[in-house]
Design a protein around this motif. Structure first.
Motif, PDB file in Angstrom:
ATOM      1  N   SER A 677       0.831  -1.452  -0.195  1.00 54.65           N
ATOM      2  CA  SER A 677       0.086  -0.411   0.328  1.00 54.65           C
ATOM      3  C   SER A 677       0.962   1.374   0.204  1.00 54.65           C
ATOM      4  CB  SER A 677      -0.253   0.027   1.186  1.00 54.65           C
ATOM      5  OG  SER A 677      -0.217  -0.157   2.182  1.00 54.65           O
ATOM      6  N   ASP A 678       0.225   2.352  -0.748  1.00 51.13           N
ATOM      7  CA  ASP A 678       0.986   3.233  -0.914  1.00 51.13           C
ATOM      8  C   ASP A 678      -0.032   4.232  -0.226  1.00 51.13           C
ATOM      9  OD1 ASP A 678       3.363   2.449  -1.947  1.00 51.13           O
ATOM     10  OD2 ASP A 678       2.235   2.610  -3.928  1.00 51.13           O
ATOM     11  N   LEU A 679       1.183   6.297   0.331  1.00 49.68           N
ATOM     12  CA  LEU A 679       0.285   7.059   0.833  1.00 49.68           C
ATOM     13  C   LEU A 679       0.674   8.207   0.455  1.00 49.68           C
ATOM     14  CD1 LEU A 679      -2.421   7.922   2.495  1.00 49.68           C
ATOM     15  CD2 LEU A 679      -0.472   8.143   4.363  1.00 49.68           C
ATOM     16  N   THR A 680      -0.330   9.346   0.153  1.00 49.58           N
ATOM     17  CA  THR A 680       0.098  10.306  -0.630  1.00 49.58           C
ATOM     18  C   THR A 680      -0.644  11.914   0.043  1.00 49.58           C
ATOM     19  OG1 THR A 680       0.097   9.656  -2.655  1.00 49.58           O
ATOM     20  CG2 THR A 680       0.426  12.002  -2.267  1.00 49.58           C
ATOM     21  N   LEU A 681       0.442  12.360   0.856  1.00 49.09           N
ATOM     22  CA  LEU A 681      -0.524  13.671   1.118  1.00 49.09           C
ATOM     23  C   LEU A 681      -0.167  14.641   1.445  1.00 49.09           C
ATOM     24  CD1 LEU A 681      -0.250  12.359   5.204  1.00 49.09           C
ATOM     25  CD2 LEU A 681      -2.745  12.368   3.508  1.00 49.09           C
ATOM     26  N   GLY A 682      -1.214  15.938   0.650  1.00 45.96           N
ATOM     27  CA  GLY A 682      -0.208  17.556   0.315  1.00 45.96           C
ATOM     28  C   GLY A 682      -0.801  18.348   0.354  1.00 45.96           C
ATOM     29  N   TYR A 683      -0.651  19.498   0.498  1.00 47.06           N
ATOM     30  CA  TYR A 683      -1.086  20.735   0.466  1.00 47.06           C
ATOM     31  C   TYR A 683      -1.072  21.876  -0.384  1.00 47.06           C
ATOM     32  CZ  TYR A 683      -2.390  25.219   2.535  1.00 47.06           C
ATOM     33  OH  TYR A 683      -3.520  26.438   2.878  1.00 47.06           O
ATOM     34  N   ARG A 684      -2.190  22.005  -1.102  1.00 45.19           N
ATOM     35  CA  ARG A 684      -1.589  23.992  -2.373  1.00 45.19           C
ATOM     36  C   ARG A 684      -2.158  24.901  -1.331  1.00 45.19           C
ATOM     37  NH1 ARG A 684      -5.062  20.408  -4.730  1.00 45.19           N
ATOM     38  NH2 ARG A 684      -4.268  18.364  -6.645  1.00 45.19           N
ATOM     39  N   MET A 685      -0.863  25.790  -2.290  1.00 41.63           N
ATOM     40  CA  MET A 685      -0.222  27.190  -1.455  1.00 41.63           C
ATOM     41  C   MET A 685      -1.235  28.258  -2.688  1.00 41.63           C
ATOM     42  SD  MET A 685       2.515  26.881   0.466  1.00 41.63           S
ATOM     43  CE  MET A 685       3.751  26.021  -0.050  1.00 41.63           C
ATOM     44  N   LYS A 686      -1.499  29.324  -1.827  1.00 44.96           N
ATOM     45  CA  LYS A 686      -1.925  30.105  -2.778  1.00 44.96           C
ATOM     46  C   LYS A 686      -0.956  31.195  -3.816  1.00 44.96           C
ATOM     47  CE  LYS A 686      -6.260  31.824  -0.206  1.00 44.96           C
ATOM     48  NZ  LYS A 686      -7.157  33.269  -0.333  1.00 44.96           N
ATOM     49  N   SER A 687      -1.059  31.265  -5.018  1.00 44.61           N
ATOM     50  CA  SER A 687       0.246  31.756  -5.557  1.00 44.61           C
ATOM     51  C   SER A 687       0.521  32.647  -4.732  1.00 44.61           C
ATOM     52  CB  SER A 687      -0.105  32.635  -7.531  1.00 44.61           C
ATOM     53  OG  SER A 687      -0.506  31.222  -7.855  1.00 44.61           O
ATOM     54  N   ILE A 688       2.020  32.861  -4.622  1.00 40.38           N
ATOM     55  CA  ILE A 688       2.794  33.648  -4.327  1.00 40.38           C
ATOM     56  C   ILE A 688       3.982  34.346  -5.528  1.00 40.38           C
ATOM     57  CG2 ILE A 688       4.217  34.303  -2.149  1.00 40.38           C
ATOM     58  CD1 ILE A 688       3.488  31.242  -0.795  1.00 40.38           C
ATOM     59  N   GLY A 689       3.709  35.745  -5.698  1.00 38.83           N
ATOM     60  CA  GLY A 689       4.019  36.218  -6.612  1.00 38.83           C
ATOM     61  C   GLY A 689       4.715  35.832  -7.369  1.00 38.83           C
ATOM     62  N   PRO A 690       5.997  35.314  -8.394  1.00 37.88           N
ATOM     63  CA  PRO A 690       5.658  34.371  -9.237  1.00 37.88           C
ATOM     64  C   PRO A 690       5.754  32.823  -9.467  1.00 37.88           C
ATOM     65  CG  PRO A 690       8.130  34.977  -8.890  1.00 37.88           C
ATOM     66  CD  PRO A 690       7.242  35.615  -7.801  1.00 37.88           C
ATOM     67  N   ALA A 691       5.269  32.464  -8.056  1.00 42.28           N
ATOM     68  CA  ALA A 691       5.013  31.164  -7.959  1.00 42.28           C
ATOM     69  C   ALA A 691       3.833  30.537  -7.661  1.00 42.28           C
ATOM     70  CB  ALA A 691       5.239  30.918  -6.061  1.00 42.28           C
ATOM     71  N   GLN A 692       3.226  30.038  -9.012  1.00 38.04           N
ATOM     72  CA  GLN A 692       1.961  29.367  -9.379  1.00 38.04           C
ATOM     73  C   GLN A 692       1.488  28.342  -9.054  1.00 38.04           C
ATOM     74  OE1 GLN A 692       0.056  32.582 -10.720  1.00 38.04           O
ATOM     75  NE2 GLN A 692       1.865  33.320 -10.447  1.00 38.04           N
ATOM     76  N   HIS A 693       0.624  28.360  -7.887  1.00 36.97           N
ATOM     77  CA  HIS A 693       0.723  26.854  -7.419  1.00 36.97           C
ATOM     78  C   HIS A 693       1.469  26.066  -6.504  1.00 36.97           C
ATOM     79  CE1 HIS A 693      -3.533  28.082  -8.350  1.00 36.97           C
ATOM     80  NE2 HIS A 693      -3.610  28.255  -9.964  1.00 36.97           N
ATOM     81  N   PRO A 694       2.048  26.548  -5.574  1.00 38.66           N
ATOM     82  CA  PRO A 694       3.199  25.571  -5.096  1.00 38.66           C
ATOM     83  C   PRO A 694       2.226  24.689  -4.256  1.00 38.66           C
ATOM     84  CG  PRO A 694       3.205  28.029  -3.980  1.00 38.66           C
ATOM     85  CD  PRO A 694       2.162  28.031  -5.615  1.00 38.66           C
ATOM     86  N   GLN A 695       3.434  23.921  -4.252  1.00 41.07           N
ATOM     87  CA  GLN A 695       2.496  23.207  -3.010  1.00 41.07           C
ATOM     88  C   GLN A 695       3.619  21.933  -2.544  1.00 41.07           C
ATOM     89  OE1 GLN A 695       0.524  19.891  -5.798  1.00 41.07           O
ATOM     90  NE2 GLN A 695       2.118  18.453  -5.766  1.00 41.07           N
ATOM     91  N   ILE A 696       3.568  21.491  -1.844  1.00 44.61           N
ATOM     92  CA  ILE A 696       4.077  19.715  -0.554  1.00 44.61           C
ATOM     93  C   ILE A 696       3.553  19.148  -1.354  1.00 44.61           C
ATOM     94  CG2 ILE A 696       3.394  20.898   1.869  1.00 44.61           C
ATOM     95  CD1 ILE A 696       6.000  19.519   2.446  1.00 44.61           C
ATOM     96  N   GLN A 697       4.386  18.169  -0.898  1.00 45.77           N
ATOM     97  CA  GLN A 697       3.648  16.773  -1.100  1.00 45.77           C
ATOM     98  C   GLN A 697       4.546  14.943  -0.149  1.00 45.77           C
ATOM     99  OE1 GLN A 697       1.542  15.501  -5.054  1.00 45.77           O
ATOM    100  NE2 GLN A 697       3.348  14.195  -5.045  1.00 45.77           N
ATOM    101  N   LEU A 698       3.970  14.417   0.208  1.00 47.85           N
ATOM    102  CA  LEU A 698       4.077  13.412   1.266  1.00 47.85           C
ATOM    103  C   LEU A 698       4.108  12.255  -0.136  1.00 47.85           C
ATOM    104  CD1 LEU A 698       6.098  12.212   3.528  1.00 47.85           C
ATOM    105  CD2 LEU A 698       4.128  12.720   4.444  1.00 47.85           C
ATOM    106  N   ASN A 699       5.006  11.459  -0.353  1.00 50.55           N
ATOM    107  CA  ASN A 699       4.216  10.059  -0.481  1.00 50.55           C
ATOM    108  C   ASN A 699       5.448   9.338   0.229  1.00 50.55           C
ATOM    109  OD1 ASN A 699       4.597  11.707  -3.563  1.00 50.55           O
ATOM    110  ND2 ASN A 699       3.091  10.425  -3.446  1.00 50.55           N
TER     111      ASN A 699
END
Length: 753
Positions: A677-699
């Motif tokens: 079994s595998d698990l993914t958890l993540g969070y998308r942030m609002k755009s910050i300046g030139p960074a569009q839809h940045p996100q952090i993801q744990l697999n």
């Protein structure tokens, strides 16, 4: 003028920088299908939430009937292994943007060299039959088609960085040109670097990869695409144990971390270098309202070398099939330094090189309710390969000088086990017709392909017998499909198809040789594998999605592509086996919901009953194998998936079950069932300046840290001594196995710009 951000958006879904729209049922594992056959798919909604290094083969592991051996947490190990309805990967056609990517001789494909997962748009898996226009000569068990994402219409880019267990890391960056003026041209180019330590044993692996895709569109329906990919990949090998070795050593059955004179399991001697250049140019021309032309020229180059360690005799060994180092031989002893017990420790290098040039073209005419397609595929492949040996000193390093790199005889000839040259030409003509009746609810399709393959192989080492073999094959391949659309959401279908696979590996034409044993493989049975399949199925699409089908497949001349270690070496040699006929029957099903309160569940499963139709002959003795279960054919497989995605928080869980699998024709050895079994958890942030839809993801992969054998890496007639039909004792031979990857944790940060 400032660059516009790269944002991929679909009406009705969400906007993200990595292509997730959250519109595909089943969390990206059940896109809408209408083909009149068993067919499944994977979209960006699922791909983007897996580990950024996951291989194409591992991405399909939850689909019905598909079993992949995840032997590397990062998916970088060359020669991915999988089965589908009990058929091995070499029996499944693999297309990338319409071009066949499997080696056209041994049909192996290293999907990690094809495309970065950040650029992979979708996968389509046909479990039973290939498309009639597919340029394939090995699709006896079905077809896989992979497609790259298209360049964005907006200038911008995407960056992804990852780190995790075993010092794993990946850095990826892509730049999109956006639409270039009014030319109708847009494109992207990307670069990535990936590396990690081996999870089992000493050594490491790394990969450099470049992707580029350009699109030119004009008129109502005309386009030219140009796809380019380049890969340089390096891996230190890992040993494959027998069942007894696995039970005794488990994960500790590894290559040696330090060198001892005479010990060829030193890890620095076991290397895989996979290099690829891939150029594909799919073209589509709308010639008139009723007429269209499709053409896909492509060029593929793959080259090594692969390496391993081997001790070879100073005297009394073989150059090809001719002994060296005795008074009657024209080849003297290898009187070189650094001898140990009458042997020389060497680095065995296999610098193989293969080039393929091809074009697949078809004309389609649609008139009223009828569509007629006619096409032609031509391909030419050339393969060269010559094993050679380099002398090692007592520290395990290659010695330069003394005529030792590579080792030569006094007359200047290079000591080799193989000096191969292989050529192949393929022609296929195909015609298909589709008729729509009853207000387009009923579709009837019939097609016919005539596939022609011409091969020639030579082995130029002394005494090779045969030193040259040719093969010419003509295979008629009819197909029939019928489907009825009950309403826009419900469909039933039935089909009857045929497919074939030309004989596998160069060893089917010319034998391999080795300094320790002389001839180590026999020329195989040169009859092509041929399958006749039937399916009946039902499909419902909408908020809830269901696909069920029953299948029957009859095969003749089942060519099993087994393998084994060269004696005294850590390099593997192919061992083609003709196992006769095989019958596979069963049913498969998958179910998925469209996103509901941000949740998308998925279920899939398959029941398979696959048996051998013939007794098997080994060493002149007939073994009672008729009616026994076919190798690598688990009776039950299943998967459960669950996705949550509200646009900010997201997660993905996948559970898979694989039943036990036999590895011998006599069914006297098998590997146990296993669950992962595998698990993914993540969070998308609002755009910050030139960074569009940045996100952090744990697999998290293999979250239960199951220790298991994933798949048989070779097949034998019997693992233990057994009686033949005549009562004679046939000695057993143990298969070797691929070990499943352990727990892994990986964190990735990504953003558009």
């Amino acid at each position: 003028m400032s660059a516009l951000p790269e944002v991929i958006s679909v009406h009705g879904g969400m906007s993200t920088s990595n292509g997730v729209t959250n519109t595909t049922p089943g969390g990206g594992l059940m896109p809408r299908e209408t083909a009149p056959r068993s067919q499944s798919g994977v979209t960006r909604d699922y791909i983007a939430k897996q580990t950024p290094t996951t291989s194409i083969v591992n991405l399909m592991n939850s689909l019905p009937g598909v079993v992949s051996a995840k032997v590397d947490p990062l998916g970088m190990t060359p020669g991915d292994m999988m089965t589908m309805r009990g058929m091995t990967q070499s029996q499944i056609g693999f297309l990338f943007e319409g071009a066949p990517e499997a080696d056209p001789i041994n049909y192996g494909v290293s999907t990690s060299t094809l495309v970065d997962s950040e650029n992979l748009g979708s996968l389509t898996v046909s479990q039973g039959s290939p498309d009639i226009d597919a340029p394939l000569i090995n699709a006896a068990g079905g077809q896989i088609a992979a497609f790259e994402i298209n360049p964005s219409h907006r200038m911008g880019g995407y960056v992804d960085v990852m780190g995790g267990t075993h010092s794993a890391n990946k850095e990826f960056i892509r730049f999109n040109t956006g639409d270039i003026g009014n030319t109708g041209i847009r494109g992207f180019a990307s670069f990535s670097y990936t590396s990690s330590n081996n999870w089992r044993g000493p050594g490491n692996q790394y990969r450099y990869h470049v992707d580029s895709k350009w699109v030119k569109e004009w008129g109502e329906d005309s386009s030219v695409k140009a796809i380019f990919a380049w890969t340089r990949q390096f891996n230190i090998g890992m040993l494959s144990p027998t069942l007894a070795q696995w039970k005794q050593y488990g994960y500790s059955y590894n290559l040696a971390g330090s060198y001892t004179p005479g010990d060829t399991t030193y890890y620095k001697l076991s290397q895989q270098n996979n290099n690829m250049v891939n150029v594909i140019v799919p073209m589509h021309f709308r010639l008139s309202r009723e007429l269209e032309l499709n053409a896909t020229p492509y060029f593929i180059q793959q080259f090594g070398p692969s390496m391993g360690g081997e001790n070879i005799p100073v005297s009394g060994g073989y150059f090809g099939n001719v002994a060296y180092g005795n008074g009657s031989s024209q080849y003297g002893s290898l009187n070189l330094p650094y001898q140990t017990n009458g042997n020389l420790s060497t680095l065995l290098s296999d610098p193989w090189n293969q080039k393929i040039g091809s074009v697949n073209a078809s004309m389609k005419w649609t008139h009223g309710h009828n569509t007629l397609t006619f096409g032609w595929w031509y391909s030419y492949a050339a393969h060269t390969e010559r094993y050679q040996f380099s002398l090692l000193n007592y520290q395990g390093k290659v010695v330069n000088g003394y005529g030792t790199s590579p080792i030569r005889f006094a007359n200047g000839q290079i000591l080799s086990g193989d000096n191969l040259n292989f050529w192949q030409q393929q022609n296929a003509l195909y015609i298909a017709d589709t008729l729509k009746l009853l207000h387009d609810k009923l579709e009837l399709s019939a097609g016919f392909k005539a596939a022609m393959v011409s091969r020639q192989g030579t082995n130029l080492v002394p005494g090779a017998d045969p030193w040259k073999t040719t093969g010419n094959y003509f295979e008629p391949l009819p197909q029939f499909y019928a489907t009825y659309h009950i309403d826009p959401h419900n469909q039933v279908y039935i089909n009857g198809t045929t497919a074939f696979r030309a004989p596998v590996s160069t060893e089917a034409y010319v034998p391999d040789y080795d300094p320790n044993a002389g001839q180590i493989s026999a020329v195989g049975n040169l009859k092509p594998e041929y399958t006749i399949g039937e399916e009946i199925g039902f499909r419902h699409t909408g908020f809830w999605n269901l696909s069920v089908s029953a299948f029957n497949l009859n095969m003749t001349n089942h060519n099993i592509s087994s393998s084994g270690y060269i004696p005294g070496s850590t390099l593997v040699v192919a061992l083609p086996i003709n196992a006769g006929g095989q019958t596979s029957r069963g049913f498969q099903a998958e179910f998925g919901l469209a996103p509901w309160h941000h949740i998308s569940p998925y279920l899939s499963g398959q029941y398979l009953h696959s048996t051998m139709d013939n007794d098997f002959t080994v060493g002149g003795e007939v073994l009672p194998t008729k009616g026994r279960i076919a190798v690598s054919s688990p009776k039950f497989t299943g998967a459960i998936g669950l996705q949550y995605d509200d646009g900010r928080f997201f997660g993905n869980f996948n559970f898979r079950y694989t039943d036990s699998q036999y590895s011998t024709f006599m069914n006297d050895e098998s590997i146990p069932s296993y669950m992962t079994s595998d698990l993914t958890l993540g969070y998308r942030m609002k755009s910050i300046g030139p960074a569009q839809h940045p996100q952090i993801q744990l697999n998290l992969t293999n979250i239960g840290d199951s220790h298991y054998l994933a798949m048989a890496a070779s097949t034998t007639a019997n693992a233990y001594d057994t009686l033949s039909r005549s009562g004679a004792v046939v000695a057993g031979s143990s298969p070797i196995y691929s070990i499943g990857a352990p727990f892994g944790a990986y964190v990735s940060l990504s953003s558009g710009f």
